[in-house]
Scaffold this motif. Structure first.
Motif, PDB file in Angstrom:
ATOM      1  N   UNK A   9       9.278   7.044   4.669  1.00 34.23           N
ATOM      2  CA  UNK A   9       8.388   6.379   4.236  1.00 34.23           C
ATOM      3  C   UNK A   9       8.406   5.094   3.252  1.00 34.23           C
ATOM      4  N   UNK A  10       9.866   4.767   3.198  1.00 35.53           N
ATOM      5  CA  UNK A  10      10.110   3.720   2.255  1.00 35.53           C
ATOM      6  C   UNK A  10       9.609   2.409   2.535  1.00 35.53           C
ATOM      7  N   UNK A  11       9.158   2.225   3.571  1.00 36.96           N
ATOM      8  CA  UNK A  11       8.670   0.731   4.057  1.00 36.96           C
ATOM      9  C   UNK A  11       7.033   0.870   3.943  1.00 36.96           C
ATOM     10  N   UNK A  12       6.585   1.957   3.511  1.00 37.00           N
ATOM     11  CA  UNK A  12       5.130   1.943   3.642  1.00 37.00           C
ATOM     12  C   UNK A  12       4.632   1.327   1.987  1.00 37.00           C
ATOM     13  N   UNK A  13       3.332   0.786   2.245  1.00 36.29           N
ATOM     14  CA  UNK A  13       2.615   0.330   0.777  1.00 36.29           C
ATOM     15  C   UNK A  13       2.731   1.426  -0.146  1.00 36.29           C
TER      16      UNK A  13
END
Length: 317
Positions: A54-58
């Motif tokens: 989930x590294x690209x999530x807010x």
């Protein structure tokens, strides 16, 4: 100190290894983990590996996922990350579907990759087949699933009428077996079309099945007869056997007729007649079991059921 260093410092003794990942791509996710300052031991290596997806999530979403991970199982963490990614329009590219069958000397190993929906379909189909085929409940779970997978293939080949034909007609198994092996009680070997060598017991069992082309030879190379791909048991006789037996005849088994072969009590190769009194239903599992242990020692119990008695006198040739 980099975000990766911050994370490793925060996790300390967890020794998270992300050697396969690209450090640049992970920077935001690792920074979020570091900012949340996870205490050592709060999140396992497996959970951290899922969280990094989930590294690209807010940032706030990442922090919420990290906060919940401490009390969740790895599978729950993975599902939470996937829901969050889908909610934010992220889609994973599924790996390509593939299936390999690697043959060894005495077995084959099947490995495959499918997407999650297809996996669910397989799971339900295999479980349903395992139950419907009446496999012994004491059989290990993984073994039941292996039998059920082969059962699905058997059922399709035996019952599907609209299948593509090739040079040899409808898809079927080809076995090369010499006459001495076919007529023997035990021992011997045979060769399948793939080049795989099987035992004589397996070949004798296959000789009774439907849609098997029998290539009978004397010794290594002199063909005596090439049978057509047809049912060894005429349909009218098979129906009579099914009407009489109604399920697998082996003691304690209730597998339905569609999961059974029609077995010659006295081997057809040694003169046993293809007649109702010499035939009976055996499920795929028990048919293999009988031929593996010694079909000549199959006896009829007082209740009419069949069972193996290795101390009993072999059925007369």
């Amino acid at each position: 100190m980099s975000a990766a260093d911050d994370l490793l410092d925060a996790l300390g003794r967890l020794e998270i290894e992300l050697s396969c990942a690209d450090d640049g791509a992970l920077t935001d996710g690792l920074a979020a983990l570091a900012r949340f300052r996870i205490s050592a031991g709060a999140v396992s290596r497996a959970k951290a590996a899922e969280l990094v997806r989930g590294r690209d999530l807010p940032d706030d979403v990442q922090e919420a996922l990290i906060g919940g991970a401490a009390t969740q199982a790895v599978e729950e963490v993975a599902n939470a990350v996937e829901r969050a990614r889908l909610a934010h329009g992220e889609r994973s590219t599924p790996p390509p579907r593939e299936l390999t069958i690697a043959r060894r000397v005495d077995h084959a190993r099947i490995e495959g990759t499918v997407d999650l929906v297809d996996a669910e379909i397989l799971e339900v189909a295999i479980s349903t087949m395992a139950d419907a085929a009446g496999l012994p409940v004491e059989m290990p779970y993984s073994e039941r699933r292996a039998h059920a997978l082969v059962g699905l293939a058997r059922y399709y080949l035996q019952h599907q009428t609209d299948v593509p034909t090739g040079r040899l007609g409808r898809p079927h198994i080809v076995v090369l077996v010499d006459l001495e092996t076919l007529e023997a009680r035990t021992g011997g070997s045979a060769t399948m079309a793939s080049g795989t060598v099987i035992s004589g017991d397996q070949a004798r069992r296959l000789a009774e099945d439907a849609n098997v082309t029998r290539v009978i030879t004397r010794g290594r190379s002199e063909p005596l007869d090439v049978g057509r791909s047809t049912r060894s048991i005429p349909p009218a006789i098979a129906k009579a056997v099914i009407a009489r037996d109604r399920h697998c005849r082996y003691r304690g088994c209730t597998a339905p007729p569609w999961a059974c072969d029609v077995h010659h009590r006295r081997s057809w190769a040694r003169g046993g007649p293809t007649a109702v009194h010499n035939l009976g239903l055996l499920c795929w599992h028990h048919h293999e079991h009988v031929h593996r242990r010694g079909a000549d020692h199959l006896v009829t119990a007082p209740d009419g059921r069949w069972m193996l008695d290795l101390d009993a006198e072999a059925v007369a040739a």
